[in-house]
Design an enzyme around this catalytic site. Structure first.
Site, short mmCIF file in Angstrom:
data_model
loop_
_atom_site.label_atom_id
_atom_site.label_comp_id
_atom_site.label_asym_id
_atom_site.label_seq_id
_atom_site.Cartn_x
_atom_site.Cartn_y
_atom_site.Cartn_z
N SER A 264 0.83 -1.20 0.00
CA SER A 264 0.00 0.00 0.00
C SER A 264 0.86 1.25 0.00
O SER A 264 2.07 1.18 0.23
CB SER A 264 -0.92 0.00 1.21
OG SER A 264 -0.20 0.48 2.33
N LYS A 265 0.20 2.38 -0.25
CA LYS A 265 0.99 3.61 -0.39
C LYS A 265 1.71 3.99 0.90
O LYS A 265 2.69 4.70 0.88
CB LYS A 265 0.12 4.74 -0.91
CG LYS A 265 -0.99 5.18 0.00
CD LYS A 265 -1.71 6.37 -0.60
CE LYS A 265 -2.76 6.89 0.35
NZ LYS A 265 -3.53 7.99 -0.21
N ARG A 266 1.21 3.50 2.04
CA ARG A 266 1.86 3.86 3.31
C ARG A 266 3.04 2.94 3.64
O ARG A 266 3.86 3.27 4.46
CB ARG A 266 0.87 3.80 4.47
CG ARG A 266 -0.30 4.68 4.23
CD ARG A 266 -0.84 5.35 5.45
NE ARG A 266 -1.79 6.35 5.00
CZ ARG A 266 -1.55 7.63 4.95
NH1 ARG A 266 -0.40 8.12 5.36
NH2 ARG A 266 -2.46 8.47 4.49
#
Ligand code: GLU
Length: 509
Positions: A264-266
């Site tokens: 995920s982007k995090r």
């Protein structure tokens, strides 16, 4: 098998920065197009105005440009099938929605969001948490299938907001052959009546996507696995319009390094690697770091990405973009999720850094940092350091002693390696260096060896102290190369400075 005109598209929605999974989708489309002498198109899918993020479109196009994946048709480029931004094609969708209504493949639905919320809540109370607007429930809703025609016409005339929904057939099998997954079979009873056209006058992704893929003569739809659940609806839409279906190919997910779940982007900044091709700052000022700014070479990034879900079936790992085009095929794309490996990513980067010419590296370094040395010297520094570096900046950070004499010395190393006679050995070696007529690496090396044998000394016992005096540190590129690069005067003056420093710390001890 040669394919008839291949036309593929990468169709991102400008809802934020492009995740590296998106870049991989673009890359595979590009490789497939080039391999089959086809056309690679970019289309911006911005029909969901509520999710539009300013700057995202530019970010996407800049990212692809940095990667060297350039489209033949797209926004800012043009082409025979433009415009390539869906909001600019708004007027073309309504007729298709009407056509579906006329053919009884779709219907008007007048339910307000309160109506829908109420239905969901009631269903939940009855133990059905996943209420859907579908072939069964639609008969209890306010739509053109349940209301008399006169009432439908009145509502339309009065301008009561409505959406147009797909009339999902009951109990039919939808079958299509995915180029990666093989046959996909879904029963329509498991699908809902998706909204095709919204009350704001815009099509939803589903309708716009199909209409444009048809209008743009897309032959292959290559996209992420997250779109697989939408594919049966898309197939039905092609059939409803009596259009030829494209070939679908759904790419595997990119997984976290431990294989647990989607990358995920995090994850990136949390786990210490970028997830985005280039830096992105949110409007709240939060930075998501990018490969470009971390110092990755686009060729390394692309090579790494190509291997996330595909392999050439050989041991070869280093591929230029042209070689990837040559080797790529959808048959060799795996169904299983691809685990992202940050270490392997660094390895690719190291390989590419090593094979980059010294002059190009020097250019990259001088563009990104202020250093006050000649281009010629910088190139020599690159030649010396690149084998041991991962990023261009490592070359000048780890090789700072090639630009100026060290100000500190690795004291741990000194206390471990400095024996009672080391000072004396260094002074003798200094005298020999001073007498050398030419100061190239080979000459230094052969006199060093002679020095060792005539004094019955071991290699490490002399080379390491020599290195520490000249560079301050215990490891680096070939010491004779370093000495030759610095020149005799500099080497001798550094040795004096280093010996004084060591004498001082010994006095203090
Ligand atoms: N607009 C969709 C996305 O953002 C495109 C999906 C597709 O390629 O059909 O990924």
């Amino acid at each position: 098998m040669p394919l008839n005109e291949v036309r593929v598209r990468f169709a991102p929605s400008p809802t934020g920065p492009l995740h590296m999974g998106g870049v991989r989708t673009a890359l595979y489309n590009y490789l497939f197009a080039k391999k089959h002498k086809g056309t690679f198109i970019i289309r911006i899918e911005d029909t969901d105005q509520t999710r539009f993020v300013p700057g995202a479109q530019e970010y996407i196009l800049d990212s692809l440009k940095w990667c060297g994946i350039s489209p033949e048709e797209g926004p800012g480029i043009g082409g025979d099938y433009g415009p390539y931004i869906q909001s600019q094609r708004k007027s073309s969708y309504r007729d298709f929605a009407n056509q579906l209504i006329e053919n009884e493949k779709a219907y008007y639905a007048f339910d307000s969001s309160e109506d829908l919320d109420r239905m969901r809540a009631e269903a939940k109370k009855m133990g059905m948490p996943n209420w859907q607007y579908n072939g069964v429930s639609r008969m209890n809703m306010k739509n053109s299938l349940t209301l008399p025609t006169s009432e439908v016409n009145r509502l339309l005339e009065e301008g009561v907001p409505y959406v147009i929904r797909m009339k999902m057939p009951r109990n039919e099998e939808i079958r299509f052959e995915d180029a990666i997954r093989g046959w996909v079979v879904v029963n329509t009873n498991n699908l809902d009546d998706k909204v095709l056209f919204k009350s704001d006058g815009m099509p939803t992704y589903h309708l716009a996507n199909i209409v444009d893929d048809h209008a743009m003569k897309i032959s292959h739809v290559i996209r992420g696995e997250e779109w697989l659940p939408s594919a049966p609806l898309h197939v039905l839409l092609y059939d409803a319009f009596e259009w030829q279906r494209p070939t679908f190919a759904h790419l595997p997910l990119l997984l976290k390094p431990d294989g647990n779940g989607k990358l995920s982007k995090r994850d990136g900044d949390r786990l210490g690697f970028p997830v985005f091709p280039i830096d992105w700052t949110t409007k709240e000022g939060e930075l998501y770091s990018g490969y470009r700014e971390k110092g990755y070479l686009p060729e390394a990034f692309i090579n790494m990405l190509a291997f996330l879900g595909w392999n050439p079936g050989t041991e070869k790992e280093i591929f230029s973009l042209e070689e990837l085009v040559e080797a790529f095929s959808l048959e060799r794309v795996s169904k299983a999720g691809a685990k992202f490996d940050p270490e392997k990513t660094k390895w690719f980067q190291q390989q590419y850094l090593r094979s980059t010419s010294d002059s190009h590296l020097a250019e990259i370094i001088s563009e990104s940092s202020e250093i006050d040395i000649s281009r010629e010297k910088l190139e020599s520094i690159c030649a010396l350091m690149k084998e041991r570096a991962t990023f261009p900046k490592d070359i000048i950070e780890d090789g700072s002693y090639l630009m100026s004499a060290p100000n500190s010395y690795d004291e741990k190393m000194i206390s471990k390696k400095w024996k009672s006679n080391t000072d004396e050995i260094m002074s003798d070696w200094k005298m020999i260096l001073d007498q050398l007529e030419s100061f190239d690496a080979d000459t230094i090396e052969s006199s060093f060896k002679q020095f060792l044998s005539s004094n019955e000394l071991g290699f490490g016992a002399v080379l390491l102290p020599f290195r520490i005096l000249v560079t301050g540190v215990g490891a680096g590129p070939g010491m004779f190369d370093i000495a030759a690069y610095l020149g005799k005067d500099e080497v001798l003056s550094r040795m004096n400075k280093g010996l004084n420093y060591i004498a001082e710390i010994k006095n203090e001890a």
